[in-house]
Design an enzyme around this catalytic site. Structure first.
Site, PDB file in Angstrom:
ATOM      1  N   ILE A   1       0.861  -1.187   0.000  1.00 11.96           N
ATOM      2  CA  ILE A   1       0.000   0.000   0.000  1.00 11.96           C
ATOM      3  C   ILE A   1       0.896   1.236   0.000  1.00 11.96           C
ATOM      4  O   ILE A   1       1.931   1.260   0.682  1.00 11.96           O
ATOM      5  CB  ILE A   1      -0.964   0.005   1.217  1.00 11.96           C
ATOM      6  CG1 ILE A   1      -1.947   1.181   1.120  1.00 11.96           C
ATOM      7  CG2 ILE A   1      -0.205   0.006   2.538  1.00 11.96           C
ATOM      8  CD1 ILE A   1      -3.095   1.106   2.121  1.00 11.96           C
TER       9      ILE A   1
ATOM     10  N   ILE B   1       4.980  -1.157   2.790  1.00 10.81           N
ATOM     11  CA  ILE B   1       4.612   0.237   2.588  1.00 10.81           C
ATOM     12  C   ILE B   1       5.397   0.775   1.400  1.00 10.81           C
ATOM     13  O   ILE B   1       6.627   0.712   1.376  1.00 10.81           O
ATOM     14  CB  ILE B   1       4.896   1.089   3.847  1.00 10.81           C
ATOM     15  CG1 ILE B   1       4.247   0.447   5.087  1.00 10.81           C
ATOM     16  CG2 ILE B   1       4.394   2.506   3.624  1.00 10.81           C
ATOM     17  CD1 ILE B   1       2.749   0.241   5.003  1.00 10.81           C
ATOM     18  N   LYS B   2       4.673   1.297   0.419  1.00 10.83           N
ATOM     19  CA  LYS B   2       5.327   1.805  -0.791  1.00 10.83           C
ATOM     20  C   LYS B   2       5.743   3.258  -0.608  1.00 10.83           C
ATOM     21  O   LYS B   2       4.919   4.109  -0.249  1.00 10.83           O
ATOM     22  CB  LYS B   2       4.380   1.693  -1.999  1.00 10.83           C
ATOM     23  CG  LYS B   2       4.174   0.281  -2.486  1.00 10.83           C
ATOM     24  CD  LYS B   2       3.212   0.221  -3.657  1.00 10.83           C
ATOM     25  CE  LYS B   2       3.890   0.412  -4.985  1.00 10.83           C
ATOM     26  NZ  LYS B   2       2.981   0.102  -6.124  1.00 10.83           N
ATOM     27  N   ILE B   3       7.005   3.507  -0.861  1.00 10.50           N
ATOM     28  CA  ILE B   3       7.566   4.858  -0.782  1.00 10.50           C
ATOM     29  C   ILE B   3       8.263   5.143  -2.105  1.00 10.50           C
ATOM     30  O   ILE B   3       9.068   4.323  -2.568  1.00 10.50           O
ATOM     31  CB  ILE B   3       8.569   4.980   0.389  1.00 10.50           C
ATOM     32  CG1 ILE B   3       7.861   4.757   1.723  1.00 10.50           C
ATOM     33  CG2 ILE B   3       9.259   6.350   0.369  1.00 10.50           C
ATOM     34  CD1 ILE B   3       8.804   4.740   2.922  1.00 10.50           C
TER      35      ILE B   3
END
EC number: 2.2.1.2
Length: 373
Positions: free
Chosen positions: A108, A139-141
């Site tokens: 996400i 967690i998408k960064i």
């Protein structure tokens, strides 16, 4: 008989679906894809959620509940998307357990509005991680310059990260540095390094789209011979860099202490040029310890007719360097190409995010009127 997706998985390529919707979750489709298509993870982004929620199917009750609670647009989006990711994570939990945390992952993304704000990215990454509350979430960064220190900080806090929107080898090198620095922070804090995972999402088809447009403008025979070759060459050289960097002492010392390598992930693997084979970015990027995240259409094409012939990356480094040399000789500035793609990539996700906000705003207002009636 072995299917092409099973053959791909046997080569050490993890197949992740680049799509998620509540309908896929509730109908059993996601579980079915694990069984029949060898899917071992899911990635999402603002465009995917915008498409799923704007279609409306399966979200009526959730929207009504958010409207009744008086939620703001962003609060509703946060609640709905984290619920989808949590439920998908539960479906993939057996895969996560069976692979020791390598697969069974669901991603996400932090809001793309924060792509150039380090501190806000860190804060939202931690907020998303806490809200989903599942070990197998990523967690998408984005790999923007502001995203790099955020990656280090979030990895350092023991949170697994999917680094997205990587286009250039130069930026990928910095992404690896950010990951290793994060592991060093986590190690200094006494965290269990074996629990921290990361993938580095290298975008493929978009490179060809931009480069081929420039080659077409040149119109020479030499330029025509290079069409459809830049994306694979760029990704193959990324894997060469991955092998080099994770063989160095800084990385190998961390791995010896229990850390995981940051796996290369091939993103944007749907072929956009109809003149190219529809499984090009699957069959051309087979290498051990990688992930290929596929749109549903590409997944089905792979299952139907992809020819998996073994590793197509590590023996192709010389060819990839040759493609880069020829592109440079033709006047294609790959640094400029990748800078343009990063700006476009962030802008596209921001536009999708704003479309999602408008969709949810209208749905909340409609649900509130229905309640009033």
């Amino acid at each position: 008989m072995t299917t092409p997706t099973a053959a791909l998985a046997a080569q050490g390529v993890s197949i992740w679906l680049d799509d998620l919707s509540r309908q896929r979750i509730t109908t059993g489709n996601l579980a079915e894809l694990i069984e029949t298509r060898d899917v071992s993870g899911v990635t999402t982004n603002p465009t995917i959620f915008q498409g799923a929620i704007s279609a409306g199917i399966g979200y009526e009750e959730a929207i009504a509940a958010q409207a009744a609670a008086g939620a703001s647009v962003d609060e509703a989006i946060f609640a709905i998307t984290t619920t989808d990711v949590r439920d998908a994570s539960d479906i993939f939990r057996p895969v996560y357990d069976a692979t020791g945390g390598v697969d069974g992952r669901v991603s996400i993304e932090v809001s793309p509005d924060l792509a150039h704000d380090t501190e806000a990215t860190i804060a939202q990454a931690k907020e998303l991680h806490a809200a989903v509350d599942r070990e197998n979430v990523l967690i998408k960064i984005p790999a923007t310059l502001a995203g790099l220190p955020a990656i280090t900080e979030v990895i350092g806090a023991g949170i697994s990260v999917n680094v997205t929107l990587i286009f250039s080898l130069e930026r990928y090198d910095l992404v690896i540095d950010a990951y290793l620095a994060g592991l060093e922070k986590a190690q200094a804090a006494g965290l269990d390094l074996s629990k921290i995972h990361s993938v580095a999402s290298f975008f493929v088809s978009r490179v060809d789209t931009e480069v081929d447009k420039r080659l077409a403008a040149l119109g020479t025979d030499d330029a025509k011979d290079l069409v459809g070759k830049a994306g694979l060459a760029n990704a193959r050289l990324a894997y060469e860099l991955f092998e080099k960097r994770f063989a160095e002492s800084r990385a190998s010392d961390l791995v010896a202490a229990g850390a995981n390598v940051q796996r290369p992930l091939w993103a944007s693997t749907g072929v956009k040029d109809p003149a190219l084979p529809d499984t090009l970015y699957v069959t051309g990027l087979v290498a051990p310890g990688t992930v290929n995240t596929m749109p549903a259409k590409t997944l089905e094409a792979t299952f139907d007719h992809a020819e998996i012939t073994g590793d197509t990356v590590t023996g192709a480094y010389a060819e990839a360097h040759d493609v880069f040399d020829k592109l440079a000789a033709a006047g294609i500035d790959l640094i400029d190409v990748t800078e343009v793609l990063e700006v476009e990539g962030v802008d596209k996700f921001i536009a999708s995010w704003h479309d999602l906000q408008e969709t949810v705003k209208a749905a909340l207002e409609s649900a509130a009127k229905g309640t009033d009636a």
